[in-house]
Write an enzyme that holds these catalytic residues in place. Structure first.
Site, PDB file in Angstrom:
ATOM      1  N   GLU A 151     -16.875-135.634   5.602  1.00 13.40           N
ATOM      2  CA  GLU A 151     -18.243-135.396   4.577  1.00 13.40           C
ATOM      3  C   GLU A 151     -18.713-135.995   3.197  1.00 13.40           C
ATOM      4  OE1 GLU A 151     -18.816-131.141   5.225  1.00 13.40           O
ATOM      5  OE2 GLU A 151     -20.523-130.747   3.657  1.00 13.40           O
ATOM      6  N   GLU A 279     -22.377-121.783   1.224  1.00 19.21           N
ATOM      7  CA  GLU A 279     -23.286-122.466   1.919  1.00 19.21           C
ATOM      8  C   GLU A 279     -23.240-122.600   3.338  1.00 19.21           C
ATOM      9  OE1 GLU A 279     -22.411-126.214   0.328  1.00 19.21           O
ATOM     10  OE2 GLU A 279     -24.003-126.606  -0.554  1.00 19.21           O
ATOM     11  N   ARG A 323     -29.508-120.856  -9.731  1.00 13.82           N
ATOM     12  CA  ARG A 323     -28.129-121.300  -8.979  1.00 13.82           C
ATOM     13  C   ARG A 323     -26.489-121.421 -10.027  1.00 13.82           C
ATOM     14  NH1 ARG A 323     -27.100-126.568  -5.352  1.00 13.82           N
ATOM     15  NH2 ARG A 323     -24.911-126.792  -5.577  1.00 13.82           N
ATOM     16  N   ASP A 352     -23.013-128.356  -9.028  1.00 16.87           N
ATOM     17  CA  ASP A 352     -21.880-129.588  -8.159  1.00 16.87           C
ATOM     18  C   ASP A 352     -22.150-130.791  -8.217  1.00 16.87           C
ATOM     19  OD1 ASP A 352     -21.538-129.985  -5.677  1.00 16.87           O
ATOM     20  OD2 ASP A 352     -22.910-129.812  -4.653  1.00 16.87           O
ATOM     21  N   GLU A 374     -12.271-128.544 -10.116  1.00 14.33           N
ATOM     22  CA  GLU A 374     -11.814-129.087  -8.637  1.00 14.33           C
ATOM     23  C   GLU A 374     -12.843-130.224  -9.137  1.00 14.33           C
ATOM     24  OE1 GLU A 374     -14.201-126.904  -5.058  1.00 14.33           O
ATOM     25  OE2 GLU A 374     -13.960-129.098  -3.539  1.00 14.33           O
ATOM     26  N   GLU A 380     -20.835-138.811  -4.489  1.00 14.08           N
ATOM     27  CA  GLU A 380     -21.520-138.060  -3.853  1.00 14.08           C
ATOM     28  C   GLU A 380     -22.828-138.377  -4.469  1.00 14.08           C
ATOM     29  OE1 GLU A 380     -20.974-133.966  -2.804  1.00 14.08           O
ATOM     30  OE2 GLU A 380     -23.169-133.846  -2.291  1.00 14.08           O
ATOM     31  N   HIS A 522     -29.446-132.530  -9.988  1.00 15.58           N
ATOM     32  CA  HIS A 522     -30.215-132.315  -8.901  1.00 15.58           C
ATOM     33  C   HIS A 522     -31.561-133.143  -8.487  1.00 15.58           C
ATOM     34  CE1 HIS A 522     -28.790-131.309  -5.115  1.00 15.58           C
ATOM     35  NE2 HIS A 522     -27.697-130.295  -5.647  1.00 15.58           N
ATOM     36  N   TRP A 545     -31.990-126.529  -3.165  1.00 15.16           N
ATOM     37  CA  TRP A 545     -32.276-127.053  -2.330  1.00 15.16           C
ATOM     38  C   TRP A 545     -33.568-128.521  -3.091  1.00 15.16           C
ATOM     39  CZ3 TRP A 545     -29.559-125.126   2.699  1.00 15.16           C
ATOM     40  CH2 TRP A 545     -28.165-124.843   2.843  1.00 15.16           C
TER      41      TRP A 545
HETATM   42  O1  GCW Z   1     -21.604-130.630  -2.555  1.00 16.64           O
HETATM   43  C1  GCW Z   1     -21.916-129.919  -1.724  1.00 16.64           C
HETATM   44  C2  GCW Z   1     -22.317-131.289  -0.871  1.00 16.64           C
HETATM   45  C3  GCW Z   1     -21.699-130.428   0.289  1.00 16.64           C
HETATM   46  C4  GCW Z   1     -20.048-130.232   0.376  1.00 16.64           C
HETATM   47  C5  GCW Z   1     -20.572-128.365  -0.466  1.00 16.64           C
HETATM   48  C6  GCW Z   1     -18.903-127.882  -1.135  1.00 16.64           C
HETATM   49  C7  GCW Z   1     -18.075-129.330   1.931  1.00 16.64           C
HETATM   50  O2  GCW Z   1     -23.437-131.808  -0.715  1.00 16.64           O
HETATM   51  O3  GCW Z   1     -21.514-131.505   1.479  1.00 16.64           O
HETATM   52  O4  GCW Z   1     -19.830-129.039   1.009  1.00 16.64           O
HETATM   53  O5  GCW Z   1     -20.678-128.801  -1.936  1.00 16.64           O
HETATM   54  O6  GCW Z   1     -18.366-128.425  -2.054  1.00 16.64           O
HETATM   55  O7  GCW Z   1     -18.141-126.967  -0.255  1.00 16.64           O
END
Ligand code: GCW
Length: 701
Positions: A151, A279, A323, A352, A374, A380, A522, A545
């Site tokens: 992923e 999610e 969010r 994110d 993290e 990504e 985003h 989203w």
């Molecule tokens: O950044 C988002 C991603 C998902 C990812 C999620 C997460 C593993 O688009 O693909 O899933 O976060 O961190 O859990």
């Protein structure tokens, strides 16, 4: 006793492992590996005499590394000494130019890598210098699926999992795992979560646990602990139970038995990573329990084995207004309610892994619960493995951000590494960018992000400049015409190191400029997150989203109002910081549209209108990439042909991508601003209509 058994097991595998190490070094000669050997380029070693009183497994590896890579004084004698020193912490060490002292074997190996790094990068060692790690656990999280896909992975399939072939383990697999482990150890990484946080319950099947054992046996050679991500409903989906309620006695028993099975195979197993109620993943809330109930249940079970539970705080649900506020809202009330072997894993930003985010307000605010940051090494949201973006700058900015929680200087780094709060466990995680591609990471410069993660996890005080310097020297210095000639070395530094470093250090800001400047976030194309999609809003998709939720562009302006008059997210920060963020006049402009909805003609501090400034930012991002192209071409004679051409080709694509971002975002927002792009700037080259229907992932290939 357990430890003795482990040592015995280790000895048994040591012989096999040394054969493997030999094989993997040999292959460097027999096969043109391109940049497969990462920053660990093979050198012609200078002879050295290494003396060690006690030779544990890691000390033996250290001796081998020193002998094969020594670039210091010829015929020097290096002493390795495992002897506690009060100033040395965990697996840190004490150095002189020819001695390493550490509390344990592993410290000796880290010391050996440090000594070699100093030699290769021309950094001096101060006599008696103490080098301690910032975090105890420095972990890569692999989002690898059991079928071999990854992923958000952009460098080929998984090096660990292969779908149907998961049960066959080849010498080649082992060789790769060993190379991977060695690369990690050389930068201080000491843990790997081997599978995706979106975890299949099947990861805990007997077959897959056998594979875990095989991987762990290899990774252990270099002191890397193995961890697994687990699915919270495994008791039902794998175990056939009726419930996965963490307070149910049968559920607890199921996890106990499973855990026992794991530790019987992997006695030094690190523990579990859990993505729960996030999610669509199952979690304790499905049974009316809290995150703490879920985490503590697992923590109690792994405790006798010294295992850790890393519980992710990446949670948000579609109904909430903002969010960005949710992780804080859900986790802060649980502060102090977790067992002492739980560590809450928090993404660097509240949303994110965006090109730029303010830090998550949880850092520093959870004072009685250890938090581990993290970060995302895989790109990504930053151009996959197509764009050159050195992420160290992003992480440095994050680690050095001031939370103000315990007064000025309470940086994120200090709130997480034990220097402010007395955490028993400290850790940091990076989502790995490693795959089966021969260069591991897809883009030659993406290796630098792997490198930077390890180095910052070891020392959260390092600067990106230091890290870039180290990486470039180790990766490219074999092209110095004559290493013994100071003139050749300084010529190389001037003509290669300095300009290459400049590209790296400017690359993150450039990416922010051409994709999401001034706090925008985003606004990506849907799903794959490659390229712009401020317009992307399918009717049936949850609004959080879709990009319009984040940019809020309208006739009256643009940006997400997170101040008191909006969602009040700014008030989740310490009052000293919240005051600055809440006020449009003091909010740092890099976060302007993160916290404020601002009129198009709002006056920026440089006197430009917001609209003009936005245009300038996008335009400067494109121009920066064009500069990188020119600068890179000038480096041709210092780089091997394949790498040179590959980076050249990827920069060309990055320039087109940047243009698409600029045109797509500006033409789309212009529909609301109704203002002209400043006439002195280059005009768009694409039509909005075309951009609305194109997919940058395919088009610019
Ligand atoms: O950044 C988002 C991603 C998902 C990812 C999620 C997460 C593993 O688009 O693909 O899933 O976060 O961190 O859990």
């Amino acid at each position: 006793m357990k430890y003795l058994k482990l040592l015995y097991k280790m000895k048994k595998t040591v012989a096999q492992i040394f054969v493997l190490i030999g094989l993997c070094q040999l292959s460097l000669f027999t096969k043109a590996q391109g940049d497969h050997d990462l920053w660990l380029k093979k050198v012609t070693p200078v002879s050295v005499n290494v003396v060690a009183a006690k030779k544990g497994a890691f000390v033996n590896v250290a001796i081998q590394e020193l002998q094969q890579n020594w670039a210091g004084k010829a015929n020097a004698t290096v002493t390795l000494l495992v002897k506690p020193d009060v100033a040395v912490k965990d697996d840190g060490f004490k150095l002189t130019a020819n001695s390493i002292q550490a509390n344990n074997d592993m410290g000796i190996l880290y010391g050996a890598y440090e000594l070699l790094r100093r030699q290769q990068t021309g950094q001096l060692v101060n006599n008696g210098e103490i080098v301690n790690p910032s975090y105890q656990q420095r972990i890569l999280n692999h989002w690898d699926n059991l079928d071999g896909s990854i992923e958000r992975g952009y460098a080929g399939n998984s090096i660990f999992w292969k779908g149907d072939k998961n049960t066959t383990i080849t010498d080649n697999d082992k060789k790769l795992w060993l190379e991977y482990a060695r690369a990690n150890a050389s930068i201080g990484v000491n843990g790997s979560v081997l599978n995706n946080v979106n975890a299949s319950p099947q990861i805990l099947s007997a077959d897959n646990l056998q594979r875990l054992k095989a991987i762990a046996d290899v990774l252990r050679t270099y002191g890397i602990k193995s961890y697994l991500s687990v699915n919270f409903s495994s008791p039902v989906r794998l175990g056939g139970l009726k419930t996965s309620d963490p307070l149910d006695a049968n559920v607890i028993e199921w996890w106990k038995t499973k855990t026992k099975e794991i530790y019987a195979l992997v006695p030094d197993f690190g523990g579990f990573l859990v993505k729960a109620n996030s999610e669509g993943q199952p979690g304790p809330q499905d049974f009316g329990r809290t995150h703490a109930d879920g985490a503590n249940m697992l923590a109690d079970i792994v405790k006798p084995y010294n295992g850790l539970v890393m519980w992710r705080a990446f949670v948000y649900n579609p109904n909430d207004k903002d969010r960005a506020k949710q992780a804080y809202n859900e986790f802060l009330p649980l502060d102090g309610k977790f067992r002492d072997n739980v560590i809450v894993q928090v993404k660097n930003g509240p949303i994110d892994f965006q090109p730029r985010e303010p830090f998550s307000p949880l850092f520093g605010a959870m004072k009685q619960t250890p938090l581990m940051a993290e970060v995302q090494v895989t790109q990504e949201y930053l151009g996959h493995s197509e764009q050159l973006v050195f992420l160290s700058s992003l992480w440095e900015e994050f680690l050095k951000a001031d939370t103000y929680q315990e007064g000025k200087g309470s940086t994120v780094a200090r709130t997480t590494d034990g220097s402010i709060y007395n955490q028993k466990n400290t850790a940091i995680a990076g989502v790995a960018n490693v795959g089966l591609d021969s260069n591991w990471c897809g883009h030659p410069f993406a290796q630098a992000n792997w490198y930077a993660f390890g180095r910052l996890a070891w020392n959260n005080n390092l600067t990106s400049e230091q890290i870039a310097n180290e990486w470039l020297q180790q990766t490219f210095s074999s092209n110095i015409s004559d290493k013994n000639n100071p003139l050749a070395v300084s010529e190389w530094q001037r003509n290669f190191l300095v300009p290459a470093k400049k590209i790296m250090l400017e690359s993150h800001e450039a990416a922010v400029n051409y994709s999401m400047p001034l706090g925008l976030h985003h606004i990506f194309a849907g799903n794959h997150h490659y390229g712009p999609g401020p317009w992307y809003a399918p009717k049936n998709l949850r609004v959080d989203w879709t990009p319009p939720y984040y940019h809020q562009a309208a006739a009256n302006g643009i940006g997400f109002n997170r101040t008191k008059s909006g969602t009040d997210a700014a008030d989740q920060y310490h009052p000293a910081l919240a005051a600055t963020l809440n006020d449009v006049n003091t909010c740092p402009e890099v976060y302007l549209l993160w916290f404020h909805h601002v009129a198009w003609d709002y006056k920026m501090r440089n006197g430009k209108t917001l609209w003009d400034e936005l245009c300038y930012k996008y335009d400067s991002g494109v121009k920066q990439v064009r500069e990188f192209q020119k600068d890179w071409d000038a480096l041709e004679r210092y780089v091997d042909k394949n790498t040179f051409l590959e980076v050249q080709r990827k920069l060309k694509r990055q320039e087109k991508d940047a243009q698409v971002y600029k045109d797509g975002c500006l033409l789309y927002f212009q529909q609301y601003s109704k203002m002209p792009i400043p006439y002195e700037l280059e005009r768009p080259v694409y039509d909005l209509k075309y951009l609305l229907s194109m997919d940058m992932l395919d088009v610019n290939k």
